[in-house]
Motif scaffolding. Structure first.
Motif, PDB file in Angstrom:
ATOM      1  N   ARG A 199       0.823  -1.213   0.000  1.00  0.00           N
ATOM      2  CA  ARG A 199       0.000   0.000   0.000  1.00  0.00           C
ATOM      3  C   ARG A 199       0.855   1.259   0.000  1.00  0.00           C
ATOM      4  NH1 ARG A 199      -3.228  -3.438   3.208  1.00  0.00           N
ATOM      5  NH2 ARG A 199      -2.200  -2.765   5.143  1.00  0.00           N
ATOM      6  N   ALA A 200       1.933   1.239   0.768  1.00  0.00           N
ATOM      7  CA  ALA A 200       2.815   2.404   0.826  1.00  0.00           C
ATOM      8  C   ALA A 200       3.502   2.650  -0.521  1.00  0.00           C
ATOM      9  CB  ALA A 200       3.858   2.221   1.925  1.00  0.00           C
ATOM     10  N   MET A 201       3.964   1.580  -1.154  1.00  0.00           N
ATOM     11  CA  MET A 201       4.614   1.732  -2.455  1.00  0.00           C
ATOM     12  C   MET A 201       3.635   2.237  -3.503  1.00  0.00           C
ATOM     13  SD  MET A 201       7.900   1.193  -2.497  1.00  0.00           S
ATOM     14  CE  MET A 201       7.878   1.410  -4.275  1.00  0.00           C
ATOM     15  N   ASN A 202       2.451   1.644  -3.550  1.00  0.00           N
ATOM     16  CA  ASN A 202       1.476   2.066  -4.559  1.00  0.00           C
ATOM     17  C   ASN A 202       1.020   3.501  -4.337  1.00  0.00           C
ATOM     18  OD1 ASN A 202       1.338  -0.140  -6.315  1.00  0.00           O
ATOM     19  ND2 ASN A 202      -0.073  -1.250  -4.992  1.00  0.00           N
ATOM     20  N   ALA A 203       0.906   3.918  -3.082  1.00  0.00           N
ATOM     21  CA  ALA A 203       0.535   5.308  -2.801  1.00  0.00           C
ATOM     22  C   ALA A 203       1.620   6.268  -3.264  1.00  0.00           C
ATOM     23  CB  ALA A 203       0.263   5.483  -1.294  1.00  0.00           C
ATOM     24  N   ALA A 204       2.874   5.885  -3.050  1.00  0.00           N
ATOM     25  CA  ALA A 204       3.982   6.727  -3.481  1.00  0.00           C
ATOM     26  C   ALA A 204       4.081   6.813  -5.003  1.00  0.00           C
ATOM     27  CB  ALA A 204       5.296   6.200  -2.900  1.00  0.00           C
ATOM     28  N   ILE A 205       3.823   5.684  -5.669  1.00  0.00           N
ATOM     29  CA  ILE A 205       3.814   5.679  -7.137  1.00  0.00           C
ATOM     30  C   ILE A 205       2.718   6.606  -7.657  1.00  0.00           C
ATOM     31  CG2 ILE A 205       3.312   4.276  -9.173  1.00  0.00           C
ATOM     32  CD1 ILE A 205       4.674   1.911  -7.696  1.00  0.00           C
ATOM     33  N   ALA A 206       1.528   6.470  -7.088  1.00  0.00           N
ATOM     34  CA  ALA A 206       0.395   7.310  -7.520  1.00  0.00           C
ATOM     35  C   ALA A 206       0.690   8.789  -7.305  1.00  0.00           C
ATOM     36  CB  ALA A 206      -0.867   6.896  -6.778  1.00  0.00           C
ATOM     37  N   ALA A 207       1.310   9.113  -6.175  1.00  0.00           N
ATOM     38  CA  ALA A 207       1.636  10.505  -5.879  1.00  0.00           C
ATOM     39  C   ALA A 207       2.641  11.058  -6.878  1.00  0.00           C
ATOM     40  CB  ALA A 207       2.178  10.621  -4.460  1.00  0.00           C
TER      41      ALA A 207
END
Length: 211
Positions: A199-207
């Protein structure tokens, strides 16, 4: 900019039965494009047992299962493809073993020439890195994010970034043009578990994609 996706690599040592629920937790936490089985210093039977336990978990979630180093075992075990590096099976041989249908990924470190030759040998993706110091794998290579920009602007073949990638530092690589971010520690060593890591990685990618 195309959507960047997460590409998980397993720890080098694992017990399949214990690791299975952790893998399921990670894949259920958000989008993951592929899982690469990367077991080191084990025999073929150990690898086969790991595939038997773990590949059904990825396939049930429509996630590709890639074998590290061993295109021959990838075919024998019914995997979706193999990933080879400089010290593994050469690219032409790996392509012949895998046939036209299975995926072939190639580690190209910081070498443009190696990546171009991998593309000519019909690799399905190339990987550059390490971009940052990695707790999972010692490497003397330190790739520049500009390599991702050069490749993605010149070549249609997907490019993977690898090496010490975290939610805190991945934005540079996403904006540089990486199609996939390959991670180990950021997910499997996350203090709140692998699901939180995904979740943390995907949130950072999206940001990073909206910057």
């Amino acid at each position: 900019m195309t959507d960047c996706q997460l590409y998980l690599i397993t720890p080098e040592s694992l017990d399949p039965a214990t690791f299975a629920p952790r893998l399921a937790e990670a894949l259920d936490a958000g989008p993951v494009a592929a899982v690469q089985l990367r077991l080191k210093n084990v025999d073929d039977d150990t690898i086969r047992r790991a595939v038997d336990v773990l590949q059904p978990i990825t396939h049930a979630r429509d996630v590709a299962f890639i074998m590290n180093d061993r295109p021959d075992l990838a075919v024998a075990c019914g995997c979706d493809g193999a990933h080879v590096g400089m010290d593994d099976t050469d690219v032409v041989t790996a392509r012949r073993i895998l046939g036209a249908e299975l995926q072939l990924g190639v580690s190209c470190y910081d070498s443009r020439d190696m990546a171009l030759r991998a593309g000519e040998a019909e690799a399905d993706y190339v990987a550059f890195g390490a971009f940052f110091p990695s707790p999972s794998k010692e490497t003397e290579v330190r790739a520049d994010p500009a390599l991702l920009t050069w490749w993605s602007s010149m070549i249609e073949l997907p490019v993977v970034a690898i090496g010490g990638i975290t939610p805190e530092n991945c934005g540079t690589l996403v904006r540089a043009g990486a199609d996939f971010l390959s991670v180990i520690s950021a997910v499997w060593s996350h203090p709140d578990g692998p699901g939180a890591g995904v979740r943390a990685m995907n949130a950072a990618i999206a940001a990073a994609e909206t910057d």
